[in-house]
Design a protein around this motif. Structure first.
Motif, PDB file in Angstrom:
ATOM      1  N   TYR A 244      11.214  10.943  -6.890  1.00 45.22           N
ATOM      2  CA  TYR A 244      10.598  12.191  -7.618  1.00 45.22           C
ATOM      3  C   TYR A 244       9.382  12.058  -8.209  1.00 45.22           C
ATOM      4  O   TYR A 244       8.608  13.006  -8.371  1.00 45.22           O
ATOM      5  N   GLN A 246       6.930  10.941  -6.720  1.00 42.86           N
ATOM      6  CA  GLN A 246       5.908  11.364  -5.571  1.00 42.86           C
ATOM      7  C   GLN A 246       6.098  12.942  -5.174  1.00 42.86           C
ATOM      8  O   GLN A 246       5.427  13.403  -3.934  1.00 42.86           O
ATOM      9  N   ASN A 247       7.068  13.535  -5.749  1.00 41.45           N
ATOM     10  CA  ASN A 247       7.169  14.764  -5.491  1.00 41.45           C
ATOM     11  C   ASN A 247       6.510  16.008  -6.340  1.00 41.45           C
ATOM     12  O   ASN A 247       6.794  16.093  -7.368  1.00 41.45           O
ATOM     13  N   ARG A 248       5.748  16.556  -5.431  1.00 39.84           N
ATOM     14  CA  ARG A 248       4.641  17.497  -6.277  1.00 39.84           C
ATOM     15  C   ARG A 248       5.388  18.618  -7.116  1.00 39.84           C
ATOM     16  O   ARG A 248       5.153  19.183  -8.087  1.00 39.84           O
ATOM     17  N   THR A 249       6.585  19.193  -6.527  1.00 40.11           N
ATOM     18  CA  THR A 249       7.497  20.074  -7.363  1.00 40.11           C
ATOM     19  C   THR A 249       8.064  19.639  -8.596  1.00 40.11           C
ATOM     20  O   THR A 249       7.824  20.056  -9.496  1.00 40.11           O
ATOM     21  N   CYS A 250       8.589  18.263  -8.534  1.00 39.26           N
ATOM     22  CA  CYS A 250       9.128  17.542  -9.648  1.00 39.26           C
ATOM     23  C   CYS A 250       7.812  17.363 -10.649  1.00 39.26           C
ATOM     24  O   CYS A 250       8.306  17.366 -11.834  1.00 39.26           O
ATOM     25  N   GLN A 251       6.948  17.006 -10.187  1.00 34.94           N
ATOM     26  CA  GLN A 251       5.595  16.789 -11.409  1.00 34.94           C
ATOM     27  C   GLN A 251       5.250  17.783 -12.065  1.00 34.94           C
ATOM     28  O   GLN A 251       4.710  17.544 -13.121  1.00 34.94           O
ATOM     29  N   SER A 252       5.879  19.039 -11.621  1.00 36.47           N
ATOM     30  CA  SER A 252       5.384  20.321 -12.543  1.00 36.47           C
ATOM     31  C   SER A 252       6.516  20.230 -13.571  1.00 36.47           C
ATOM     32  O   SER A 252       6.033  21.102 -14.602  1.00 36.47           O
ATOM     33  N   GLN A 255       7.897  14.410 -16.952  1.00 37.56           N
ATOM     34  CA  GLN A 255       6.884  13.623 -17.429  1.00 37.56           C
ATOM     35  C   GLN A 255       7.425  12.266 -17.537  1.00 37.56           C
ATOM     36  O   GLN A 255       8.568  11.936 -17.836  1.00 37.56           O
TER      37      GLN A 255
END
Length: 304
Positions: A244, A246-252, A255
């Motif tokens: 997760y 490396q997952n851009r959606t999860c990064q939103s 933290q």
């Protein structure tokens, strides 16, 4: 050297304990071991503390936690870093031992008796010593509700966790918190969960702290903001695999940080967990204790 085996007869399905009990007298003379069966929650910690107290000035001892993560939690808190601890996994999840890298079968007593001791970091959280993870919110509720499923026939620790996750998915998904990491400015909001990790894996197979190490002297923390249920469904697979980050959606909405201490103020009593031991609190304070105890592991083993 004397080996004391603290066995939780209620852990898992009971098969691992039977194998171990048969193996002990084959490998050790009677004067070198003692077997104790825990009788309920907290009994393992009490007995471990008594063992340390009574052994001073008499002989070297090593205590084996023979059960699941809850048994290990009690033994570690009982010995308080004063004597080495070994782990014979007999529980339903056995998450902590996934931090031990070895080609050996950790259920085989002989590989431990011929093993070595290594330093292990611990988390001190609200007065408890924790070897693997502390958690708050959604995933703590999952651990809390695992008891509904883990004693069902053919249900493994991983399956019980997944069944509990489905159950909790249809209940509350947000928890108001104020989080302060080290001496940084606090963050206030509604969160799905907060994870304070020494080890990488919990819940049977979830790599919730993929960058964690039980011997790096740092605490890994992950906190997830409140998300819609559909987003949560898409998040579960990368969270389980540990990808997760490396997952851009999860990064939103996720933290992830490394730190030495953390304080979380909960705006109301909230379910929390310490290596699967469930309670409720309004404040969680944690710090990482580097090399806080000695862990007995097989000769070829290393720690993640």
């Amino acid at each position: 050297m004397k080996y004391i085996f603290i066995i939780n007869p209620a852990a898992g399905k009971g098969t691992g304990q039977k194998t171990l009990i048969a193996q002990i007298p084959q490998l050790l003379p009677a004067e070198q071991y003692e077997i104790y069966y825990t009788t309920g929650p907290g009994d393992g910690q009490r007995f471990a503390a008594d063992c340390v107290k009574n052994s001073k000035g008499i002989t070297d001892i090593t205590l084996f936690a023979c059960g699941g993560d809850g048994t290990l939690f009690e033994v570690i808190n009982g010995v308080n870093g004063q004597v080495p601890v070994g782990v014979i996994p007999c529980g339903s999840g056995n998450d902590f031992v996934k931090n031990i890298i070895t080609q050996q079968n950790l259920s085989d007593l002989s590989v431990h008796l011929n093993g070595k001791t290594v330093p292990l970091d611990l988390i001190r959280c609200n007065g408890n010593l924790v070897s693997n993870v502390c958690n708050i919110g959604f995933d703590a509720n999952i651990a809390h509700n695992m008891n509904r499923f883990k004693h069902l026939p053919l249900v493994s620790g991983k399956a019980a966790y997944l069944l509990s996750a489905v159950y909790c998915f249809f209940h509350r998904l947000d928890y108001p918190m104020t989080i302060q990491v080290d001496d940084q400015p606090p963050i206030t909001g509604n969160f799905l969960f907060a994870l304070l990790a020494n080890g990488q894996i919990y819940g049977g197979s979830f790599r919730g702290a993929p960058l964690a190490s039980v011997c790096d002297g740092l605490l890994d923390v992950c906190f997830c903001q409140k998300v819609p249920r559909l987003t949560l469904l898409r998040f579960l697979r990368p969270f389980q695999s540990g990808t997760y980050l490396q997952n851009r959606t999860c990064q939103s909405f996720i933290q992830y940080r490394k730190c030495r201490k953390i304080r979380i103020n909960l705006h109301q009593p909230t379910i929390t967990g310490y290596d699967g031991n469930i309670t409720s609190t309004t404040i969680m304070e944690a710090e990482l204790l580097p090399a806080a105890m000695q862990l007995l592991i097989p000769l070829d083993a290393t720690l993640k």
